[in-house]
Write an enzyme that holds these catalytic residues in place. Structure first.
Site, short mmCIF file in Angstrom:
data_model
loop_
_atom_site.label_atom_id
_atom_site.label_comp_id
_atom_site.label_asym_id
_atom_site.label_seq_id
_atom_site.Cartn_x
_atom_site.Cartn_y
_atom_site.Cartn_z
N ILE A 86 0.90 -12.80 -7.82
CA ILE A 86 0.67 -13.96 -6.95
C ILE A 86 -0.66 -14.65 -7.30
CG2 ILE A 86 0.32 -14.70 -4.55
CD1 ILE A 86 2.18 -12.26 -3.77
N ASP A 138 -10.79 -8.86 -10.37
CA ASP A 138 -9.69 -7.91 -10.31
C ASP A 138 -10.16 -6.62 -10.96
OD1 ASP A 138 -7.11 -6.51 -10.94
OD2 ASP A 138 -6.26 -8.36 -10.17
N PRO A 175 -3.68 -6.10 -2.87
CA PRO A 175 -2.93 -5.31 -1.87
C PRO A 175 -3.90 -4.67 -0.89
CG PRO A 175 -3.04 -4.11 -3.94
CD PRO A 175 -3.72 -5.43 -4.19
N THR A 187 -3.42 -14.74 2.25
CA THR A 187 -1.96 -14.51 2.32
C THR A 187 -1.66 -13.08 1.86
OG1 THR A 187 -1.68 -15.38 0.09
CG2 THR A 187 -1.31 -16.94 1.89
N ARG A 227 -3.01 -9.31 3.05
CA ARG A 227 -2.74 -8.50 4.23
C ARG A 227 -3.89 -8.71 5.20
NH1 ARG A 227 1.71 -8.43 3.05
NH2 ARG A 227 3.12 -6.71 2.58
N ASP A 231 -2.34 -16.32 6.79
CA ASP A 231 -0.90 -16.08 6.97
C ASP A 231 -0.68 -14.67 7.51
OD1 ASP A 231 1.90 -16.81 6.67
OD2 ASP A 231 1.95 -15.30 5.06
N GLU A 258 -1.23 -7.90 13.43
CA GLU A 258 -0.03 -8.75 13.58
C GLU A 258 1.21 -7.97 14.03
OE1 GLU A 258 0.10 -10.10 9.42
OE2 GLU A 258 2.12 -9.28 9.31
N HIS A 276 2.89 -14.84 8.98
CA HIS A 276 3.36 -14.06 7.82
C HIS A 276 4.63 -14.67 7.23
CE1 HIS A 276 3.00 -9.80 5.96
NE2 HIS A 276 3.61 -10.63 5.11
P1 NAI Z 1 0.24 -7.31 -7.73
O1 NAI Z 1 0.32 -5.83 -7.67
O2 NAI Z 1 1.01 -8.03 -8.79
O3 NAI Z 1 -1.29 -7.76 -7.87
C1 NAI Z 1 -2.32 -7.21 -7.13
C2 NAI Z 1 -3.59 -7.30 -7.96
O4 NAI Z 1 -4.67 -6.80 -7.17
C3 NAI Z 1 -3.54 -6.44 -9.25
O5 NAI Z 1 -3.89 -7.23 -10.37
C4 NAI Z 1 -4.55 -5.32 -8.98
O6 NAI Z 1 -5.22 -4.89 -10.16
C5 NAI Z 1 -5.51 -6.02 -8.03
N1 NAI Z 1 -6.27 -5.08 -7.21
C6 NAI Z 1 -5.82 -3.96 -6.59
N2 NAI Z 1 -6.83 -3.34 -5.94
C7 NAI Z 1 -7.94 -4.10 -6.15
C8 NAI Z 1 -9.30 -3.98 -5.77
N3 NAI Z 1 -9.71 -2.94 -5.03
N4 NAI Z 1 -10.16 -4.95 -6.17
C9 NAI Z 1 -9.75 -5.97 -6.96
N5 NAI Z 1 -8.47 -6.13 -7.38
C10 NAI Z 1 -7.59 -5.21 -6.98
O7 NAI Z 1 0.63 -7.82 -6.29
P2 NAI Z 1 1.18 -9.27 -5.89
O8 NAI Z 1 2.66 -9.32 -6.04
O9 NAI Z 1 0.36 -10.32 -6.54
O10 NAI Z 1 0.89 -9.27 -4.31
C11 NAI Z 1 -0.43 -9.17 -3.80
C12 NAI Z 1 -0.34 -8.86 -2.31
O11 NAI Z 1 0.16 -10.00 -1.62
C13 NAI Z 1 0.66 -7.75 -1.93
O12 NAI Z 1 0.08 -6.45 -2.08
C14 NAI Z 1 0.97 -8.05 -0.50
O13 NAI Z 1 0.06 -7.34 0.34
C15 NAI Z 1 0.71 -9.55 -0.39
N6 NAI Z 1 1.96 -10.29 -0.13
C16 NAI Z 1 1.99 -11.12 0.96
C17 NAI Z 1 3.14 -11.83 1.26
C18 NAI Z 1 3.21 -12.77 2.43
O14 NAI Z 1 4.31 -13.19 2.80
N7 NAI Z 1 2.09 -13.16 3.03
C19 NAI Z 1 4.34 -11.67 0.44
C20 NAI Z 1 4.17 -10.83 -0.72
C21 NAI Z 1 3.02 -10.15 -0.97
#
Ligand code: NAI
Length: 338
Positions: free
Chosen positions: A155, A174, A207, A233, A235, A259, A264, A296
């Protein structure tokens, strides 16, 4: 294969029913959220399919397992609502939908940013009241501003691309920098304090893990520029909401687009319009003219829903056939993120 689907909404029912034409599973839709109180509804189902605000703690998982559940098929990417250690102890595999539409979420983050900046939420209400005044609606050019993208996974990478398209200077942070992205875009990886110091807008895409809980606390907010716009957006618990409220009251944070909200669960996805809102922190957030809260809904596009439904049922088919569960998530994944 019988699947118990919890926290069902009309949009889930439509998408899952359409995707199931290919699989022919026996789907049962339950409206309640899955918690230790409602887990007994799933007695007799081998597969349980929770949504993002269900609570799969050790008690709920034990009840599900006792009732015959042998697979937890999350219809979400995030898995912070599941006690993965308890699931592992019970021998209950947990699968998720790692990717369904990074565009849906990043586009919603951009929508919050643009709406807040140009005060569309306020303009909409005013014009409907025949108030055509422009006072208080001044925004800024997004072009040329510095945007800090925290987390450049699926994302965050799309968000970075969108912001580059707007002509922004993009800074990223990251724990696992994406080299390909850095080569492709005029984007620079920096550490978090620098990102906070330099950014006019900060958007969160990591995440929720023990390491990222309250990533944005009073200290992080102090690093940020006065007037910064914060978009979340990811958590809710990535932000210490009380610290954010304090910074909003002092004018240090200029705007917040949220979001997600740390408390929530039990509020978002519900129509509570005829009740007194019991959450005083959320109630305070909703009073700020420069805060935009959505419930959300960043994932909520037709494409994302079809992908969520398709991958969820494909995960169940893999389990049914005894295949390797490619989308399984285990406790050690969380530890790796810490
Ligand atoms: P992803 O796993 O592809 O990317 C997450 C990135 O965060 C990775 O590059 C990882 O290295 C980095 N990361 C992890 N821990 C970290 C830290 N302590 N410091 C810095 N970087 C760190 O996940 P994606 O698909 O991009 O989703 C991200 C988050 O978005 C999900 O975990 C979820 O919580 C949230 N989400 C929210 C939605 C909504 O409707 N509001 C829908 C889908 C996801």
């Amino acid at each position: 294969m019988q699947i118990a689907i919890f926290d069902t909404h009309a949009f889930d029912r439509l998408a899952l029913t359409a995707a199931n034409e290919r699989y022919g599973f026996d789907l049962t839709f339950f409206e309640p959220r899955l918690t230790s109180t409602t887990a007994t509804l799933a007695a007799g189902f081998r597969v349980v399919c929770p949504f993002v605000n269900d609570r799969l703690d050790a008690d709920a998982l034990t009840l599900l397992h006792r009732g015959g559940a042998r697979l937890i098929a999350l219809r979400s990417a995030g898995y912070n609502h599941v006690d993965l250690r308890a699931a592992a102890t019970l021998g209950l595999p947990v699968v998720r939908v790692p990717e369904y539409s990074p565009y849906a979420v990043a586009e919603h983050a951009a929508a919050l940013m643009l709406a807040l900046n140009r005060k569309i939420h306020r303009a909409f209400s005013r014009v409907r009241e025949a108030n055509f005044s422009l006072d208080g609606l001044v925004g800024f050019d997004v072009h040329g501003k510095t945007v800090g993208v925290v987390g450049t996974g699926r994302i965050g990478a799309v968000m970075a691309r969108i912001m580059c398209g707007f002509g922004c200077r993009v800074l990223a942070s990251d724990i696992q920098p994406n080299e390909q992205l850095a080569n492709e875009l005029p984007l620079r990886y920096v550490d978090l304090p620098e990102l906070y110091r330099e950014s006019d807008i900060v958007s969160l895409h990591v995440p929720l893990t023990p390491a990222t809980r309250h990533l944005i606390d009073a200290t992080a907010l102090r690093y940020m520029k006065r007037g910064v716009m914060l978009i979340n957006t990811g958590r809710g618990a990535l932000i210490d909401t009380r610290a954010l409220i304090d910074a909003l009251k002092r004018g240090h944070v200029g705007a917040a687009g949220l979001d997600v909200y740390e408390e929530e669960e039990g509020i978002f996805f519900r129509d509570l319009s005829d009740q007194v809102l019991q959450d005083d922190v959320l109630a305070r957030l909703l009073t700020f003219p420069n805060v935009l809260v959505t419930s959300h809904q960043a994932f909520l596009t037709t494409e994302a829903l079809a992908n969520i439904a398709g991958t969820t049922l494909a995960n169940v088919r893999a389990f049914e056939r005894g295949e390797v569960l490619l989308n399984e998530v285990r406790a050690e994944h969380v530890l790796r993120d810490v």
